[in-house]
Design a protein around this motif. Structure first.
Motif, PDB file in Angstrom:
ATOM      1  N   ARG A   2      71.621  88.415 -47.409  1.00  0.00           N
ATOM      2  CA  ARG A   2      72.977  88.153 -46.806  1.00  0.00           C
ATOM      3  C   ARG A   2      73.982  89.160 -48.009  1.00  0.00           C
ATOM      4  NH1 ARG A   2      72.415  83.267 -44.333  1.00  0.00           N
ATOM      5  NH2 ARG A   2      70.412  82.480 -44.375  1.00  0.00           N
ATOM      6  N   LEU A   3      74.973  89.570 -47.473  1.00  0.00           N
ATOM      7  CA  LEU A   3      76.007  90.332 -48.161  1.00  0.00           C
ATOM      8  C   LEU A   3      77.320  89.347 -47.965  1.00  0.00           C
ATOM      9  CD1 LEU A   3      76.950  92.837 -49.688  1.00  0.00           C
ATOM     10  CD2 LEU A   3      77.459  93.776 -47.706  1.00  0.00           C
ATOM     11  N   TYR A   4      77.852  89.049 -48.931  1.00  0.00           N
ATOM     12  CA  TYR A   4      78.914  88.217 -48.767  1.00  0.00           C
ATOM     13  C   TYR A   4      80.352  88.968 -49.362  1.00  0.00           C
ATOM     14  CZ  TYR A   4      76.220  84.076 -48.219  1.00  0.00           C
ATOM     15  OH  TYR A   4      75.475  83.356 -47.528  1.00  0.00           O
ATOM     16  N   SER A   5      81.529  89.329 -48.723  1.00  0.00           N
ATOM     17  CA  SER A   5      82.369  89.944 -49.101  1.00  0.00           C
ATOM     18  C   SER A   5      83.507  89.074 -49.286  1.00  0.00           C
ATOM     19  CB  SER A   5      82.876  91.081 -48.118  1.00  0.00           C
ATOM     20  OG  SER A   5      81.808  92.020 -47.870  1.00  0.00           O
ATOM     21  N   HIS A  45      82.207  92.136 -53.475  1.00  0.00           N
ATOM     22  CA  HIS A  45      81.069  91.888 -52.704  1.00  0.00           C
ATOM     23  C   HIS A  45      79.969  91.130 -53.574  1.00  0.00           C
ATOM     24  CE1 HIS A  45      82.910  94.668 -49.777  1.00  0.00           C
ATOM     25  NE2 HIS A  45      83.056  95.343 -50.982  1.00  0.00           N
ATOM     26  N   HIS A  46      79.017  90.286 -53.086  1.00  0.00           N
ATOM     27  CA  HIS A  46      77.974  89.630 -53.672  1.00  0.00           C
ATOM     28  C   HIS A  46      76.752  89.715 -52.622  1.00  0.00           C
ATOM     29  CE1 HIS A  46      76.016  86.651 -56.140  1.00  0.00           C
ATOM     30  NE2 HIS A  46      75.422  86.022 -54.774  1.00  0.00           N
ATOM     31  N   GLY A  47      75.702  90.259 -53.256  1.00  0.00           N
ATOM     32  CA  GLY A  47      74.258  90.456 -52.343  1.00  0.00           C
ATOM     33  C   GLY A  47      73.341  89.508 -52.826  1.00  0.00           C
ATOM     34  N   THR A  48      72.635  88.833 -52.045  1.00  0.00           N
ATOM     35  CA  THR A  48      71.813  87.668 -52.097  1.00  0.00           C
ATOM     36  C   THR A  48      70.864  87.465 -51.006  1.00  0.00           C
ATOM     37  OG1 THR A  48      71.614  85.253 -52.942  1.00  0.00           O
ATOM     38  CG2 THR A  48      73.349  85.701 -51.342  1.00  0.00           C
ATOM     39  N   ILE A  49      69.808  86.479 -51.308  1.00  0.00           N
ATOM     40  CA  ILE A  49      69.297  85.968 -50.070  1.00  0.00           C
ATOM     41  C   ILE A  49      69.413  84.337 -50.073  1.00  0.00           C
ATOM     42  CG2 ILE A  49      67.288  87.822 -50.511  1.00  0.00           C
ATOM     43  CD1 ILE A  49      65.850  85.460 -51.799  1.00  0.00           C
ATOM     44  N   SER A  50      70.377  83.947 -50.758  1.00  0.00           N
ATOM     45  CA  SER A  50      70.675  82.585 -50.541  1.00  0.00           C
ATOM     46  C   SER A  50      71.950  82.367 -49.700  1.00  0.00           C
ATOM     47  CB  SER A  50      71.105  82.067 -52.044  1.00  0.00           C
ATOM     48  OG  SER A  50      69.964  82.189 -52.805  1.00  0.00           O
ATOM     49  N   LYS A  51      71.973  81.332 -48.884  1.00  0.00           N
ATOM     50  CA  LYS A  51      72.991  81.032 -47.863  1.00  0.00           C
ATOM     51  C   LYS A  51      73.994  80.164 -48.799  1.00  0.00           C
ATOM     52  CE  LYS A  51      75.123  79.912 -44.270  1.00  0.00           C
ATOM     53  NZ  LYS A  51      75.965  80.965 -43.653  1.00  0.00           N
ATOM     54  N   ILE A  52      75.283  80.836 -48.923  1.00  0.00           N
ATOM     55  CA  ILE A  52      76.366  80.284 -49.760  1.00  0.00           C
ATOM     56  C   ILE A  52      77.342  79.564 -48.673  1.00  0.00           C
ATOM     57  CG2 ILE A  52      78.233  80.750 -51.410  1.00  0.00           C
ATOM     58  CD1 ILE A  52      76.444  83.266 -52.328  1.00  0.00           C
ATOM     59  N   TYR A  80      82.378  95.479 -57.386  1.00  0.00           N
ATOM     60  CA  TYR A  80      83.389  96.348 -56.692  1.00  0.00           C
ATOM     61  C   TYR A  80      82.929  96.892 -55.475  1.00  0.00           C
ATOM     62  CZ  TYR A  80      87.278  95.941 -60.094  1.00  0.00           C
ATOM     63  OH  TYR A  80      88.298  95.618 -60.920  1.00  0.00           O
ATOM     64  N   GLN A  81      81.784  97.548 -55.805  1.00  0.00           N
ATOM     65  CA  GLN A  81      81.070  98.563 -54.541  1.00  0.00           C
ATOM     66  C   GLN A  81      80.293  97.675 -53.754  1.00  0.00           C
ATOM     67  OE1 GLN A  81      82.627 101.420 -54.088  1.00  0.00           O
ATOM     68  NE2 GLN A  81      83.756 101.250 -55.974  1.00  0.00           N
ATOM     69  N   LYS A  82      80.288  97.690 -52.359  1.00  0.00           N
ATOM     70  CA  LYS A  82      79.481  97.355 -51.501  1.00  0.00           C
ATOM     71  C   LYS A  82      78.088  97.657 -51.645  1.00  0.00           C
ATOM     72  CE  LYS A  82      79.269  96.363 -46.491  1.00  0.00           C
ATOM     73  NZ  LYS A  82      79.975  96.594 -45.125  1.00  0.00           N
ATOM     74  N   GLU A  83      77.776  98.848 -51.956  1.00  0.00           N
ATOM     75  CA  GLU A  83      76.452  99.555 -52.074  1.00  0.00           C
ATOM     76  C   GLU A  83      75.766  98.963 -53.363  1.00  0.00           C
ATOM     77  OE1 GLU A  83      79.472 101.365 -52.209  1.00  0.00           O
ATOM     78  OE2 GLU A  83      79.190 102.034 -49.971  1.00  0.00           O
ATOM     79  N   GLN A  84      76.557  98.567 -54.348  1.00  0.00           N
ATOM     80  CA  GLN A  84      75.874  97.998 -55.579  1.00  0.00           C
ATOM     81  C   GLN A  84      75.406  96.484 -55.121  1.00  0.00           C
ATOM     82  OE1 GLN A  84      78.740  97.601 -58.735  1.00  0.00           O
ATOM     83  NE2 GLN A  84      77.406  96.407 -60.139  1.00  0.00           N
ATOM     84  N   ALA A  85      76.277  95.756 -54.287  1.00  0.00           N
ATOM     85  CA  ALA A  85      75.809  94.303 -53.907  1.00  0.00           C
ATOM     86  C   ALA A  85      74.697  94.354 -53.043  1.00  0.00           C
ATOM     87  CB  ALA A  85      76.960  93.658 -53.105  1.00  0.00           C
ATOM     88  N   VAL A  86      74.563  95.582 -52.122  1.00  0.00           N
ATOM     89  CA  VAL A  86      73.498  95.909 -51.262  1.00  0.00           C
ATOM     90  C   VAL A  86      72.179  96.109 -51.982  1.00  0.00           C
ATOM     91  CG1 VAL A  86      72.619  97.415 -49.453  1.00  0.00           C
ATOM     92  CG2 VAL A  86      74.839  96.536 -49.315  1.00  0.00           C
ATOM     93  N   LYS A  87      72.432  96.736 -52.986  1.00  0.00           N
ATOM     94  CA  LYS A  87      71.132  96.997 -53.921  1.00  0.00           C
ATOM     95  C   LYS A  87      70.684  95.759 -54.653  1.00  0.00           C
ATOM     96  CE  LYS A  87      71.996 101.736 -55.259  1.00  0.00           C
ATOM     97  NZ  LYS A  87      72.404 102.715 -56.634  1.00  0.00           N
ATOM     98  N   MET A  88      71.586  94.847 -55.046  1.00  0.00           N
ATOM     99  CA  MET A  88      71.240  93.824 -55.258  1.00  0.00           C
ATOM    100  C   MET A  88      70.424  92.630 -54.541  1.00  0.00           C
ATOM    101  SD  MET A  88      70.685  91.654 -58.105  1.00  0.00           S
ATOM    102  CE  MET A  88      71.484  92.504 -59.275  1.00  0.00           C
ATOM    103  N   MET A  89      71.078  92.817 -53.280  1.00  0.00           N
ATOM    104  CA  MET A  89      70.521  91.895 -52.164  1.00  0.00           C
ATOM    105  C   MET A  89      69.110  92.333 -51.833  1.00  0.00           C
ATOM    106  SD  MET A  89      71.982  91.962 -48.222  1.00  0.00           S
ATOM    107  CE  MET A  89      71.570  93.676 -47.980  1.00  0.00           C
ATOM    108  N   ASN A  90      68.906  93.852 -51.664  1.00  0.00           N
ATOM    109  CA  ASN A  90      67.384  94.259 -51.418  1.00  0.00           C
ATOM    110  C   ASN A  90      66.580  93.971 -52.579  1.00  0.00           C
ATOM    111  OD1 ASN A  90      68.224  95.072 -48.935  1.00  0.00           O
ATOM    112  ND2 ASN A  90      68.839  97.008 -49.849  1.00  0.00           N
ATOM    113  N   LYS A  91      66.848  94.022 -53.652  1.00  0.00           N
ATOM    114  CA  LYS A  91      65.993  93.718 -55.108  1.00  0.00           C
ATOM    115  C   LYS A  91      65.632  92.144 -54.942  1.00  0.00           C
ATOM    116  CE  LYS A  91      66.349  93.224 -59.960  1.00  0.00           C
ATOM    117  NZ  LYS A  91      66.850  93.212 -61.229  1.00  0.00           N
ATOM    118  N   LYS A  92      66.820  91.274 -54.680  1.00  0.00           N
ATOM    119  CA  LYS A  92      66.418  89.764 -54.616  1.00  0.00           C
ATOM    120  C   LYS A  92      65.245  89.496 -53.445  1.00  0.00           C
ATOM    121  CE  LYS A  92      70.150  88.154 -56.876  1.00  0.00           C
ATOM    122  NZ  LYS A  92      70.878  86.944 -57.041  1.00  0.00           N
TER     123      LYS A  92
END
Length: 187
Positions: free
Chosen positions: A75-78, A13-20, A42-54
């Protein structure tokens, strides 16, 4: 080379505010744990935290601007993965946050690029206070820089047990482990 028992997670998973639409490794930021490139969790929750931080950081930067500039889409990319693609790639795996892992991170955080030749690096993620802790280390707060004592204190302060595993892709060859991408957006 890959450890025989190692199996890549089926989904990253990759959490961001950018369109990929396509992964551009040059858009990654330098001075990061494993270098400049593309990071996944590895964990969706970790990517969500990063997305929210950004998103929080972007909102903070947008304060005082027009409402239009303050609209941020999270945006959350899986990504489904292809473990077989690891064969033939140069991969470094850290099973734990130990002194080898710490030295690797300290070396990577010194440069704007990627100071190693691995296609992929997999290992523990440090906590949100990583920069603060590393700055304290560099300023000698924990003892003489490069001393075992200072590094041991730094390692204990990073609280890696609170976070998951990160997968870093440094090269186009490394991108071959990603098969399909799914995007979810949040307002």
């Amino acid at each position: 080379m890959i450890k025989k028992a190692f199996k890549l997670k089926d989904t990253l998973h990759h959490g961001t505010i950018s369109k990929i639409s396509e992964i551009d490794l040059s858009k990654g930021r330098g001075y990061k744990d494993f270098g400049k490139g593309f990071y996944l969790a590895y964990q969706k929750e970790q990517a969500v935290k990063m997305m929210n931080k950004k998103a929080r950081e972007a909102k903070e930067r947008a304060k005082g601007t027009t409402k239009e500039n303050q609209k941020i889409t999270k945006r959350l990319y899986s990504f489904k993965t292809n473990s077989e693609a690891l064969n033939g790639l140069s991969v470094k795996i850290f099973d734990e946050a130990d002194m080898e892992w710490l030295n690797f991170i300290l070396n990577c955080r010194k440069v704007d690029g990627t100071p190693h030749s691995y296609d992929i690096v997999i290992g523990p993620t440090a906590d949100d206070d990583t920069s603060y802790c590393i700055n304290n280390y560099k300023e000698g707060v924990y003892g003489p820089v490069d001393s075992i004592r200072a590094k041991s204190i730094l390692l204990s302060n990073l609280e890696v047990e609170n976070y998951g595993t990160q997968v870093f892709i440094a090269t186009k060859r490394g991108l071959s482990i990603l098969k399909t991408m799914e995007e979810m957006t949040y307002k």
